[in-house]
Design a protein around this motif. Structure first.
Motif, PDB file in Angstrom:
ATOM      1  N   ARG A  16       0.842  -1.196   0.000  1.00  0.00           N
ATOM      2  CA  ARG A  16       0.000   0.000   0.000  1.00  0.00           C
ATOM      3  C   ARG A  16       0.876   1.244   0.000  1.00  0.00           C
ATOM      4  NH1 ARG A  16      -4.101   1.472   4.780  1.00  0.00           N
ATOM      5  NH2 ARG A  16      -2.562   3.016   5.366  1.00  0.00           N
ATOM      6  N   ILE A  17       0.598   2.122  -0.954  1.00  0.00           N
ATOM      7  CA  ILE A  17       1.288   3.408  -1.053  1.00  0.00           C
ATOM      8  C   ILE A  17       0.226   4.473  -1.303  1.00  0.00           C
ATOM      9  CG2 ILE A  17       2.994   4.776  -2.303  1.00  0.00           C
ATOM     10  CD1 ILE A  17       4.283   2.111  -3.150  1.00  0.00           C
ATOM     11  N   ASP A  18       0.100   5.415  -0.387  1.00  0.00           N
ATOM     12  CA  ASP A  18      -0.881   6.510  -0.528  1.00  0.00           C
ATOM     13  C   ASP A  18      -2.278   5.991  -0.863  1.00  0.00           C
ATOM     14  OD1 ASP A  18       1.173   8.352  -0.040  1.00  0.00           O
ATOM     15  OD2 ASP A  18       1.671   8.454  -2.171  1.00  0.00           O
ATOM     16  N   ASN A  19      -2.736   4.999  -0.112  1.00  0.00           N
ATOM     17  CA  ASN A  19      -4.061   4.409  -0.291  1.00  0.00           C
ATOM     18  C   ASN A  19      -4.273   3.753  -1.652  1.00  0.00           C
ATOM     19  OD1 ASN A  19      -5.062   4.909   2.320  1.00  0.00           O
ATOM     20  ND2 ASN A  19      -5.443   7.046   1.762  1.00  0.00           N
ATOM     21  N   LYS A  20      -3.194   3.415  -2.327  1.00  0.00           N
ATOM     22  CA  LYS A  20      -3.249   2.608  -3.541  1.00  0.00           C
ATOM     23  C   LYS A  20      -2.542   1.298  -3.243  1.00  0.00           C
ATOM     24  CE  LYS A  20      -3.361   6.367  -6.880  1.00  0.00           C
ATOM     25  NZ  LYS A  20      -2.705   6.966  -8.052  1.00  0.00           N
ATOM     26  N   TYR A  21      -3.051   0.210  -3.824  1.00  0.00           N
ATOM     27  CA  TYR A  21      -2.497  -1.112  -3.579  1.00  0.00           C
ATOM     28  C   TYR A  21      -1.842  -1.655  -4.836  1.00  0.00           C
ATOM     29  CZ  TYR A  21      -5.075  -0.981   0.771  1.00  0.00           C
ATOM     30  OH  TYR A  21      -5.534  -0.625   2.008  1.00  0.00           O
ATOM     31  N   TYR A  22      -0.713  -2.326  -4.631  1.00  0.00           N
ATOM     32  CA  TYR A  22       0.048  -2.911  -5.728  1.00  0.00           C
ATOM     33  C   TYR A  22       0.355  -4.370  -5.412  1.00  0.00           C
ATOM     34  CZ  TYR A  22       0.866   1.949  -7.019  1.00  0.00           C
ATOM     35  OH  TYR A  22       0.693   3.255  -7.378  1.00  0.00           O
ATOM     36  N   ASN A  23       0.408  -5.191  -6.465  1.00  0.00           N
ATOM     37  CA  ASN A  23       0.917  -6.548  -6.342  1.00  0.00           C
ATOM     38  C   ASN A  23       2.427  -6.406  -6.491  1.00  0.00           C
ATOM     39  OD1 ASN A  23       1.651  -9.221  -6.585  1.00  0.00           O
ATOM     40  ND2 ASN A  23       0.159  -9.707  -8.160  1.00  0.00           N
ATOM     41  N   SER A  24       3.166  -6.602  -5.396  1.00  0.00           N
ATOM     42  CA  SER A  24       4.588  -6.271  -5.388  1.00  0.00           C
ATOM     43  C   SER A  24       5.466  -7.471  -5.075  1.00  0.00           C
ATOM     44  CB  SER A  24       4.861  -5.174  -4.349  1.00  0.00           C
ATOM     45  OG  SER A  24       4.201  -3.982  -4.705  1.00  0.00           O
ATOM     46  N   ALA A  25       6.697  -7.398  -5.569  1.00  0.00           N
ATOM     47  CA  ALA A  25       7.754  -8.330  -5.199  1.00  0.00           C
ATOM     48  C   ALA A  25       8.807  -7.514  -4.464  1.00  0.00           C
ATOM     49  CB  ALA A  25       8.356  -8.990  -6.431  1.00  0.00           C
ATOM     50  N   VAL A  26       9.132  -7.947  -3.266  1.00  0.00           N
ATOM     51  CA  VAL A  26      10.099  -7.237  -2.439  1.00  0.00           C
ATOM     52  C   VAL A  26      11.425  -7.991  -2.483  1.00  0.00           C
ATOM     53  CG1 VAL A  26      10.617  -6.461  -0.096  1.00  0.00           C
ATOM     54  CG2 VAL A  26       8.283  -6.322  -0.964  1.00  0.00           C
ATOM     55  N   PHE A  27      12.499  -7.244  -2.682  1.00  0.00           N
ATOM     56  CA  PHE A  27      13.851  -7.806  -2.686  1.00  0.00           C
ATOM     57  C   PHE A  27      14.613  -7.184  -1.526  1.00  0.00           C
ATOM     58  CE2 PHE A  27      18.325  -7.909  -3.719  1.00  0.00           C
ATOM     59  CZ  PHE A  27      18.510  -9.138  -4.322  1.00  0.00           C
ATOM     60  N   ILE A  28      15.093  -8.036  -0.608  1.00  0.00           N
ATOM     61  CA  ILE A  28      15.903  -7.575   0.521  1.00  0.00           C
ATOM     62  C   ILE A  28      17.275  -8.226   0.393  1.00  0.00           C
ATOM     63  CG2 ILE A  28      16.100  -7.438   3.033  1.00  0.00           C
ATOM     64  CD1 ILE A  28      13.059  -7.884   3.161  1.00  0.00           C
ATOM     65  N   ASP A  29      18.322  -7.404   0.324  1.00  0.00           N
ATOM     66  CA  ASP A  29      19.657  -7.989   0.176  1.00  0.00           C
ATOM     67  C   ASP A  29      20.282  -8.271   1.542  1.00  0.00           C
ATOM     68  OD1 ASP A  29      20.893  -5.667   1.170  1.00  0.00           O
ATOM     69  OD2 ASP A  29      21.479  -4.949  -0.819  1.00  0.00           O
ATOM     70  N   GLU A  30      21.508  -8.788   1.506  1.00  0.00           N
ATOM     71  CA  GLU A  30      22.170  -9.227   2.733  1.00  0.00           C
ATOM     72  C   GLU A  30      22.514  -8.085   3.691  1.00  0.00           C
ATOM     73  OE1 GLU A  30      25.295  -8.558  -0.405  1.00  0.00           O
ATOM     74  OE2 GLU A  30      23.350  -9.523  -0.343  1.00  0.00           O
ATOM     75  N   THR A  31      22.453  -6.840   3.205  1.00  0.00           N
ATOM     76  CA  THR A  31      22.694  -5.687   4.083  1.00  0.00           C
ATOM     77  C   THR A  31      21.396  -5.193   4.728  1.00  0.00           C
ATOM     78  OG1 THR A  31      22.355  -3.965   2.407  1.00  0.00           O
ATOM     79  CG2 THR A  31      24.569  -4.955   2.548  1.00  0.00           C
ATOM     80  N   GLY A  32      20.258  -5.737   4.278  1.00  0.00           N
ATOM     81  CA  GLY A  32      18.965  -5.286   4.775  1.00  0.00           C
ATOM     82  C   GLY A  32      18.317  -4.231   3.894  1.00  0.00           C
TER      83      GLY A  32
END
Length: 196
Positions: A16-32
């Protein structure tokens, strides 16, 4: 968790961003460090719930550039993969939720034709690795077919490029962890360059 285990993690989620919803893929690397790709091509009823993403996402990693897609982005929109490859990506990450129509005869063959064969074609024509993680099992009335896989280019004895499943595949129907070491140097489009 990524920092503690010195790994990178990719997962899908509604964002959710500014009351809009997205189908998202999150990438978190080894540094966070956290990056998010918002699906550019929502499928079917997803358009009721999710906004359309605007930007491809390329992640610079210690292994090179990686591009993110989600499900339908990868199977029906070759221009997105072409964009990533043209920008130097050698690995495409594809979290997906591919349904198998289990109540219909030959459903596994149909699932294989759409899911695995489209990934093989995308890998072959772009000479790129694709790591695709699919849901498995029932969620309400829907059955997700599993078949998570890592595919990529392989050089044949005739010096031709072929697509190869390095790990996973259609026979993997249950929850499972698969690991494989791949040679990203194989993901290099062999373009004709005239002698100077």
């Amino acid at each position: 968790m990524a920092k503690t285990n010195n790994i990178s993690i990719v997962f899908g989620m509604p964002e959710r961003i500014d009351n809009k919803y997205y189908n998202s893929a999150v990438f978190i690397d080894e540094t966070g460090a956290v990056n998010s790709y918002r699906k550019i091509h929502p499928f079917g009823n997803e358009k009721i719930f999710f906004e359309r993403g605007e930007e491809p996402l390329i992640i610079d990693t210690k292994w090179g550039k990686m591009g993110l897609c989600i499900c339908y982005d990868t199977y029906q929109f070759p221009e997105l993969l072409r964009y990533y490859v043209a920008k130097g990506c050698r690995l495409i990450l594809n979290p997906t939720a591919m349904v198998e129509e289990v109540n219909i005869q030959n459903s596994r063959k149909s699932f294989e034709n759409y899911y695995i064969k489209s990934l093989e074609y995308a890998s072959l024509c772009n000479e790129v690795f694709i790591a695709s993680a699919n849901l498995t099992g029932y969620d309400g009335d829907l059955y997700f077919g599993g078949a998570s896989a890592v595919l990529g280019p392989q050089i044949t004895p005739f010096a031709e490029v072929d697509s190869h499943i390095y790990a996973g595949g259609i026979e993997f129907k249950q929850e499972e962890v698969i690991t494989v070491t791949i040679d990203l140097h194989l993901a290099k489009r062999r373009l004709f360059v005239p002698d100077a």
